[in-house]
Design an enzyme around this catalytic site. Structure first.
Site, mmCIF file in Angstrom:
data_model
loop_
_atom_site.group_PDB
_atom_site.id
_atom_site.type_symbol
_atom_site.label_atom_id
_atom_site.label_comp_id
_atom_site.label_asym_id
_atom_site.label_seq_id
_atom_site.Cartn_x
_atom_site.Cartn_y
_atom_site.Cartn_z
ATOM 1 N N HIS A 268 0.845 -1.194 0.000
ATOM 2 C CA HIS A 268 0.000 0.000 0.000
ATOM 3 C C HIS A 268 0.875 1.236 0.000
ATOM 4 O O HIS A 268 1.937 1.231 0.633
ATOM 5 C CB HIS A 268 -0.926 0.009 1.234
ATOM 6 C CG HIS A 268 -2.068 0.948 1.059
ATOM 7 N ND1 HIS A 268 -1.966 2.283 1.342
ATOM 8 C CD2 HIS A 268 -3.312 0.749 0.575
ATOM 9 C CE1 HIS A 268 -3.112 2.860 1.056
ATOM 10 N NE2 HIS A 268 -3.954 1.952 0.586
ATOM 11 N N ASP A 325 -7.922 -5.394 -0.093
ATOM 12 C CA ASP A 325 -8.432 -6.119 -1.249
ATOM 13 C C ASP A 325 -8.072 -7.596 -1.247
ATOM 14 O O ASP A 325 -8.693 -8.386 -1.948
ATOM 15 C CB ASP A 325 -7.901 -5.473 -2.541
ATOM 16 C CG ASP A 325 -8.612 -4.166 -2.809
ATOM 17 O OD1 ASP A 325 -9.766 -4.053 -2.389
ATOM 18 O OD2 ASP A 325 -8.010 -3.273 -3.413
HETATM 19 N N1 CMC Z 1 4.199 -7.473 -4.904
HETATM 20 C C1 CMC Z 1 5.553 -7.512 -5.025
HETATM 21 N N2 CMC Z 1 6.344 -6.444 -4.842
HETATM 22 C C2 CMC Z 1 5.746 -5.280 -4.536
HETATM 23 C C3 CMC Z 1 4.339 -5.165 -4.392
HETATM 24 C C4 CMC Z 1 3.568 -6.321 -4.584
HETATM 25 N N3 CMC Z 1 2.230 -6.283 -4.453
HETATM 26 N N4 CMC Z 1 4.025 -3.882 -4.081
HETATM 27 C C5 CMC Z 1 5.196 -3.218 -4.027
HETATM 28 N N5 CMC Z 1 6.222 -4.055 -4.300
HETATM 29 C C6 CMC Z 1 7.660 -3.723 -4.266
HETATM 30 C C7 CMC Z 1 8.060 -2.865 -5.452
HETATM 31 O O1 CMC Z 1 8.469 -3.667 -6.539
HETATM 32 C C8 CMC Z 1 9.186 -2.058 -4.854
HETATM 33 O O2 CMC Z 1 10.322 -2.882 -4.795
HETATM 34 P P1 CMC Z 1 11.809 -2.280 -5.071
HETATM 35 O O3 CMC Z 1 11.969 -1.161 -4.079
HETATM 36 O O4 CMC Z 1 12.723 -3.421 -4.866
HETATM 37 O O5 CMC Z 1 11.768 -1.790 -6.497
HETATM 38 C C9 CMC Z 1 8.749 -1.817 -3.414
HETATM 39 O O6 CMC Z 1 7.890 -2.921 -3.105
HETATM 40 C C10 CMC Z 1 8.008 -0.486 -3.202
HETATM 41 O O7 CMC Z 1 6.868 -0.467 -4.043
HETATM 42 P P2 CMC Z 1 6.294 0.802 -4.804
HETATM 43 O O8 CMC Z 1 5.792 0.346 -6.153
HETATM 44 O O9 CMC Z 1 7.254 1.928 -4.752
HETATM 45 O O10 CMC Z 1 5.031 1.177 -3.892
HETATM 46 P P3 CMC Z 1 3.841 2.153 -4.273
HETATM 47 O O11 CMC Z 1 3.471 2.845 -3.033
HETATM 48 O O12 CMC Z 1 4.174 2.961 -5.478
HETATM 49 O O13 CMC Z 1 2.680 1.116 -4.704
HETATM 50 C C11 CMC Z 1 0.777 -0.262 -4.667
HETATM 51 C C12 CMC Z 1 1.626 0.768 -3.903
HETATM 52 C C13 CMC Z 1 -0.496 -0.547 -3.867
HETATM 53 C C14 CMC Z 1 0.369 0.311 -6.043
HETATM 54 C C15 CMC Z 1 1.602 -1.558 -4.867
HETATM 55 O O14 CMC Z 1 1.979 -2.075 -3.611
HETATM 56 C C16 CMC Z 1 0.855 -2.613 -5.679
HETATM 57 O O15 CMC Z 1 0.855 -2.549 -6.915
HETATM 58 N N6 CMC Z 1 0.208 -3.627 -4.992
HETATM 59 C C17 CMC Z 1 -0.535 -4.631 -5.682
HETATM 60 C C18 CMC Z 1 -1.889 -4.099 -6.108
HETATM 61 C C19 CMC Z 1 -2.834 -3.913 -4.941
HETATM 62 O O16 CMC Z 1 -3.028 -4.817 -4.141
HETATM 63 N N7 CMC Z 1 -3.497 -2.734 -4.875
HETATM 64 C C20 CMC Z 1 -4.504 -2.428 -3.895
HETATM 65 C C21 CMC Z 1 -4.087 -1.361 -2.933
HETATM 66 S S1 CMC Z 1 -5.190 -1.198 -1.532
HETATM 67 C C22 CMC Z 1 -6.740 -0.756 -2.152
HETATM 68 C C23 CMC Z 1 -6.752 0.374 -3.108
HETATM 69 O O17 CMC Z 1 -6.018 1.353 -2.958
HETATM 70 O O18 CMC Z 1 -7.558 0.332 -4.023
#
Ligand code: CMC
Length: 390
Positions: A268, A325
């Protein structure tokens, strides 16, 4: 160069002041109008939470009765709206239908177009909250080729939604399972608002132009649809299907670590310790699975993923925990909601948050939302005639 700051993904930018929802991502705290989410989810009904989001406090008995009556009065949709549904293919994704039909409400309720009138804005909020379950259930019925069910106001909000989803005209004495209705209401509450997330920011940005509220909410639905946001609950189930069985989990985890795929339902932007909604959702998930006596290999697979991810250093180092989710997808599957409806249900519930933010924005002067950019294109160059171009 300009004088603005460069902040892709709005990681450190707060474009608004708001009194609606407070999140402390480090502590895993989520408050709506000051009330902790776990207390609301366990003790309040979703419509009471909607009232608090809209008006600032939970309603007293009189306010509650009045609000419920008003919502009940507006649950039906204009008969001509069904023609919009008929224009879609039966296999259309229900979110595609929702983007269209919610935007189309602006063609039916003209007073909503006059955003300068406070009274009109309030009626719009009631109409929207009242009609979302009806439209959501219609999008499902349409995909099944079944007749639409008219809303029944002797049922409560969640029961009425389940009735419109699952009853048929032949079910004269339709009963809603109270465990399922309670879980549904709780899912609504846990999705009701989440401050300036991507879809709410979209609603505010669209609203900042003075656009009508139904069009703004349609924009919010479009933003919610993506798998990084509300589409994640559907993506969780798709991921479980792809993994197939527990034996394939280690191989899948390797793919996640190689960054080929994401573990959907994990991580998140704001919560870096735990998602307080996920905690309540997990409890509800356990209750529902037990009450319904469900023993589904997909659910077993989900639990295995959760366990591995919580123990694996890759996820621990990156502070990746199950989000709301992850569990909502599992509960919805357990209660028989088809996967394609998961994000629709999220949009139904989040509509209350969207319209509360839209109303809050209109309650004080605001400017049009107009971000700047860091230009990285060509510098000035002269026009070239077509015969001289490379
Ligand atoms: N699985 C594997 N690795 C992950 C995931 C994941 N679900 N989420 C983040 N990471 C890794 C990412 O690759 C990065 O690694 P590194 O630093 O080595 O490159 C690190 O964790 C930080 O991630 P980020 O992409 O900078 O984080 P963000 O804040 O930009 O993204 C997010 C947040 C929710 C978009 C992302 O965690 C994600 O895509 N999760 C899966 C989709 C999901 O479940 N979304 C629902 C969110 S809650 C309800 C809503 O908001 O609707």
């Amino acid at each position: 160069a300009g004088y603005w700051s460069y902040d892709p993904g709005f990681k450190v930018t707060a474009p608004v002041e708001s009194k609606i929802t407070y999140i402390d991502g480090g502590k895993g705290e989520l408050l709506h109008r000051g009330y902790p989410i776990d207390q609301l989810a366990k003790n309040a009904e979703y419509l009471e939470v909607c009232y608090a989001l809209l008006h600032g406090d939970l309603p007293n008995q009189e306010q509650k009765d009045d609000f419920y009556k008003k919502v009940g009065k507006h649950t039906a949709v204009h008969d001509q709206l069904r023609k919009f549904f008929e224009g879609f293919r039966r296999d259309a994704h229900p979110m595609a239908i929702m983007v269209g039909v919610v935007g189309a409400l602006s063609a039916f309720y003209h007073e909503g177009l006059d955003v300068s009138e406070e009274l009109h804005r309030e009626i719009t909020a009631i109409r929207l909250i009242a009609k979302m379950p009806t439209l959501a259930a219609m999008s499902y019925k349409y995909s099944q080729g079944e007749p639409f069910m008219y809303p029944r106001n002797d049922f409560n909000y969640a029961e009425n939604f389940l009735y419109m989803m699952f009853a048929t005209p032949a079910d004269v004495d339709y009963k809603v399972n109270p465990v399922i209705a309670k879980a549904m209401d709780r899912i609504f509450t846990l999705h009701a608002d989440h401050e300036q997330n991507a879809s709410t920011s979209t609603v505010r940005l669209a609203g900042s132009t003075g656009a009508n509220p139904y069009a703004c909410i349609a924009a919010g639905i479009a933003a919610l649809w993506g798998p990084s946001h509300g589409g994640a609950n559907e993506a969780v189930l798709k991921m479980l299907d792809e993994i197939g069985t527990v034996e394939n989990v280690p191989e899948f985890m390797e793919k996640v670590k190689r960054r080929e795929v994401k573990l959907m339902g994990f991580g998140h932007r704001v919560y870096k310790n735990f998602d307080p909604r996920a905690q309540v959702m997990k409890e509800t998930c356990d209750e529902v699975l037990e009450a319904l006596g469900i023993d589904d290999p997909k659910l077993e697979l989900a639990m295995k993923l959760e366990q591995i991810a919580l123990e694996d250093p890759y996820f621990i180092e990156r502070k990746l925990y199950p989000n709301v989710d992850f569990y909502s997808g599992i509960i919805l599957k357990a209660i028989g909601i088809p996967t394609s409806m998961f994000t629709v249900i999220f949009s139904l519930a989040r509509a209350a948050g969207w319209i509360s933010h839209w109303l809050e924005m209109h309650s004080a002067p605001f400017s049009i939302g107009r971000p700047r950019q860091l230009y990285t294109g060509e510098t000035r160059r002269d026009f070239v005639n077509i015969e001289d171009r490379k």
